[in-house]
Structure formats: C-alpha cells, structure tokens
Design a protein around this motif. Structure first.
Motif, PDB file in Angstrom:
ATOM      1  N   GLU A 202     -13.912   9.281  -9.487  1.00  0.00           N
ATOM      2  CA  GLU A 202     -12.658   8.557  -9.744  1.00  0.00           C
ATOM      3  C   GLU A 202     -11.693   8.829  -8.594  1.00  0.00           C
ATOM      4  O   GLU A 202     -11.491   9.981  -8.191  1.00  0.00           O
ATOM      5  N   VAL A 203     -11.102   7.769  -8.058  1.00  0.00           N
ATOM      6  CA  VAL A 203     -10.081   7.877  -7.011  1.00  0.00           C
ATOM      7  C   VAL A 203      -8.765   7.389  -7.608  1.00  0.00           C
ATOM      8  O   VAL A 203      -8.664   6.253  -8.078  1.00  0.00           O
ATOM      9  N   GLU A 204      -7.755   8.246  -7.565  1.00  0.00           N
ATOM     10  CA  GLU A 204      -6.466   7.938  -8.181  1.00  0.00           C
ATOM     11  C   GLU A 204      -5.389   7.850  -7.100  1.00  0.00           C
ATOM     12  O   GLU A 204      -5.312   8.691  -6.206  1.00  0.00           O
ATOM     13  N   GLY A 205      -4.562   6.811  -7.168  1.00  0.00           N
ATOM     14  CA  GLY A 205      -3.490   6.650  -6.198  1.00  0.00           C
ATOM     15  C   GLY A 205      -2.586   5.505  -6.577  1.00  0.00           C
ATOM     16  O   GLY A 205      -2.849   4.768  -7.536  1.00  0.00           O
ATOM     17  N   GLU A 206      -1.521   5.345  -5.802  1.00  0.00           N
ATOM     18  CA  GLU A 206      -0.555   4.304  -6.122  1.00  0.00           C
ATOM     19  C   GLU A 206      -1.135   2.916  -5.886  1.00  0.00           C
ATOM     20  O   GLU A 206      -2.081   2.732  -5.121  1.00  0.00           O
ATOM     21  N   GLU A 207      -0.541   1.944  -6.549  1.00  0.00           N
ATOM     22  CA  GLU A 207      -1.006   0.563  -6.420  1.00  0.00           C
ATOM     23  C   GLU A 207      -0.646   0.021  -5.038  1.00  0.00           C
ATOM     24  O   GLU A 207       0.295   0.485  -4.394  1.00  0.00           O
ATOM     25  N   PHE A 208      -1.432  -0.962  -4.584  1.00  0.00           N
ATOM     26  CA  PHE A 208      -1.212  -1.624  -3.288  1.00  0.00           C
ATOM     27  C   PHE A 208      -1.282  -0.641  -2.118  1.00  0.00           C
ATOM     28  O   PHE A 208      -0.592  -0.793  -1.123  1.00  0.00           O
ATOM     29  N   ASN A 209      -2.113   0.379  -2.246  1.00  0.00           N
ATOM     30  CA  ASN A 209      -2.332   1.325  -1.151  1.00  0.00           C
ATOM     31  C   ASN A 209      -3.776   1.181  -0.694  1.00  0.00           C
ATOM     32  O   ASN A 209      -4.694   1.670  -1.360  1.00  0.00           O
ATOM     33  N   PRO A 210      -4.023   0.531   0.449  1.00  0.00           N
ATOM     34  CA  PRO A 210      -5.403   0.277   0.867  1.00  0.00           C
ATOM     35  C   PRO A 210      -6.187   1.535   1.199  1.00  0.00           C
ATOM     36  O   PRO A 210      -7.418   1.517   1.191  1.00  0.00           O
TER      37      PRO A 210
END
Length: 352
Positions: A202-210
C-alpha cells in the motif's frame, strides 16, 4: 556582473559573455554542460534560483528562455530578443543568460539557443511548468541529451503521467520521479535486511501527487504484486506498507521530515526523509545524463494497470488487512479499519 542587451542577437550575447568573463578575470570556460530552462515570467525567478544553487555542484551555462505573450496583432508580427547576461557572483558557479523572446521569434526559440550552447558539452532542457507532451519532439528538446519535466506542476498530474508513458523517449525524466529516490533507496534497503516474500503493498499520500503513483508503479513493476494507492492529507508521500511472509514492513513519514521504519521482529528506526528543494532535485538529475531505464520501466507499467491490479473481484476478508503496523493498533482501530478492504487476497510472489 550583469550586462543588459535590448533588441539584440545571439552573436551579441556571445560577445557579452566573453566581455563579462574578461572583466571578472576568468577568460577560460569551465562549465561542464548547458542547462536550458524553458519557462514563463512568473516562474523564471524560482527556476533560475534553483539552477544557480545546483550549479555549485555542476558548473554550467544556464540559458533561461522566457516566451513573452504579445498583446496585439502588431506585436505578434514584430520579433525582438532581449537578453540579460550574468557572470561571476550573479550567476552561481557558471554563466547565466536570460533570453526574453517577443513576437514571431517565440516560435523559433531553438534558433536563438543553438548558437549559445557550449561546444562539445551535453545539453539538458528543463521545463519547470507547461512542458510539452512529447519533450523529445519539441524543437528545444531535440537539442538535448536529457529532458527534465515536472508532472507535479501539471493541471492533471495522473493523466500527464499516462501521456508521458506514451511519448517516452530515452533521455526523458521527471522531477516527480527524482523526489522518490530516498524512498526507493530506503525500501530496497529494508527488503535486503530480511528474507521474505512480498504479498501486497500500500502506498499512501496526498491526492494529485504524481510521485505517489510513480512509487506505486515502481513497486508493482519490480515486485510483481498488487499495489494499493490510498489517500492522506500529506504532505506528499506519507507511508508505504508491505505485507510479507515474515510480517509487515512499514515506512511511515507523517510530517514530511522524519520517517519511522518498522520491520517485524526488529526495533523501530527513525530515518531522515525530508522533502527536498528543487535545487537538490536538479543537482541529482544532472549527476547522470544517460537514459534512466528504471524510470522508463515504472512509467510504462501504467496508471491504468495499477488501478486495475488493486480492484478486487470479490470482497476481501478482514484477514487481508495485514499491512498496518500491529504495534500501534488498538482493537477499536482494527474494528474501524476492517470495513473497507485494504488489499485483495493474492498469491505470494517472490520479490525482485
């Protein structure tokens, strides 16, 4: 030292560069490459500042191409080139020429830049914003061995990644990929410490971050396992969780500065994983000018394929939720988190 030239030519700019070097007592050319920055007036200052900082590691001739918008039909048919030549302390560890193009010459920026390139030195073209969909076919991009874009500055980053994959040419790279170099190094080192099989990630991060998508595609491509992309409030990438045959491996960075590496059976470790400035990213990109095959492979994996690989055909059982660090989980949290399936059941796959 600064020399301003109005309504000038490339020949006069070259003469001004020689004049400036002689005036500061360094007639020899000691630059190792030519960096061409294609930007607008709004972003020119920040891009040039980053390039000057990076030039302390890679002395270069920096050509900033600013295409000015003409307001009237008459202005659009009138060509003009203004230049600002900087040498010495005003240009970092190299030389800087800011080229402002007006009128019809905007469509022929390559003819202005070509006479100013350092002879027998590699050329790197960087688009901080508004990069072409196919950088290798751009007139300026065709002059370069390395073409640097930044999908983070795009209006629709995920769609931009798909376009980059379709148009990829050896020598293309992206600062969104450069941003995840410390993450890739840390995850590879973590897997080297244990002998295990990776089942899911699972990779978690903010939206719209390529950068999050690129890291997920890299993991899916290298490990050949399903990778889940989940959202958080950021900043940037916040966590990577791997479910393995020996227990979960988690790299968690909640504050954008310090991360915690958790490996089953080992004490937690704090690792420095701060978000880097653009100058550091450019300095890293300029260290190697050969094609990045790892980036190409991850990019071509495809955002669509990544999304398809994480869509379960049947609801996953609660036992599939094995990527969260068990030591920080309470029974109440486990119950709350068991509602949406974090990862579909998959077969074990050997890590690469």
């Amino acid at each position: 030292m600064k020399i301003d030239l109005t309504d000038t030519t490339a020949s006069k700019v070259n003469k001004a560069l020689v004049q400036g070097r002689r005036a500061i007592g360094t007639p020899a050319v000691g630059m190792v490459l030519t960096l061409v920055i294609v930007t607008d007036e709004e972003n020119a200052y920040d891009a040039l500042k980053a390039a000057n900082d990076a030039s302390r590691e890679h002395p270069s001739r920096t050509l900033v191409v600013v295409k000015r918008v003409s307001r009237s039909p008459r202005d659009r048919t009138t060509s003009r080139l203004d230049a600002e030549v900087r040498v010495g302390a005003d240009a970092g560890s190299g030389e800087t020429v800011v080229l402002r193009l007006y009128g019809e010459v905007v469509d022929h920026a390559d003819s202005v830049v070509l006479p100013l390139l350092l002879p027998d030195a590699p050329v790197v073209v960087w688009w901080p914003v508004n990069a072409p969909l196919d950088p290798a076919k751009d007139p300026l991009g065709a002059l370069a061995q390395r073409r640097v874009t930044d999908t983070y500055a795009a209006e629709q980053p995920v769609r931009e990644l798909a376009a980059r994959a379709d148009a990829y040419t050896p020598g293309d790279t992206d600062l969104s990929w450069t941003r995840i170099t410390p993450w890739r190094s840390m995850l590879a080192a973590a897997l080297d410490q244990v002998t295990c099989e990776v089942d899911a990630v699972e990779v978690e991060g903010e939206e719209f971050n390529p950068s999050c998508e690129l890291l997920a595609m890299w993991l899916a491509d290298r490990l050949d396992v399903p990778v889940k992309r989940s959202l958080s409030s950021g900043p940037g990438l916040t966590a990577v969780r791997m479910r393995t045959s020996t227990g979960p491996i988690t790299l968690d960075r909640a504050d954008g500065t310090l991360a915690t590496l958790s490996i089953q059976g080992q004490p937690d470790r704090a690792v420095a994983l701060k978000r880097r400035e653009t100058a550091e990213l450019m300095a890293e990109e300029l260290r190697r000018l050969d094609p990045d095959d790892t980036y190409a492979s991850a990019l071509r994996y495809g955002v669509e394929r990544l999304a398809a690989s994480t869509a379960p055909e049947t609801p996953a059982p609660a036992s599939a939720l094995a990527l969260e660090p068990a030591k920080r989980e309470t029974p109440a949290e486990s119950s709350d988190r068991a509602t949406p399936a974090l990862m579909p059941p998959v077969k074990k796959a050997a890590s690469k």
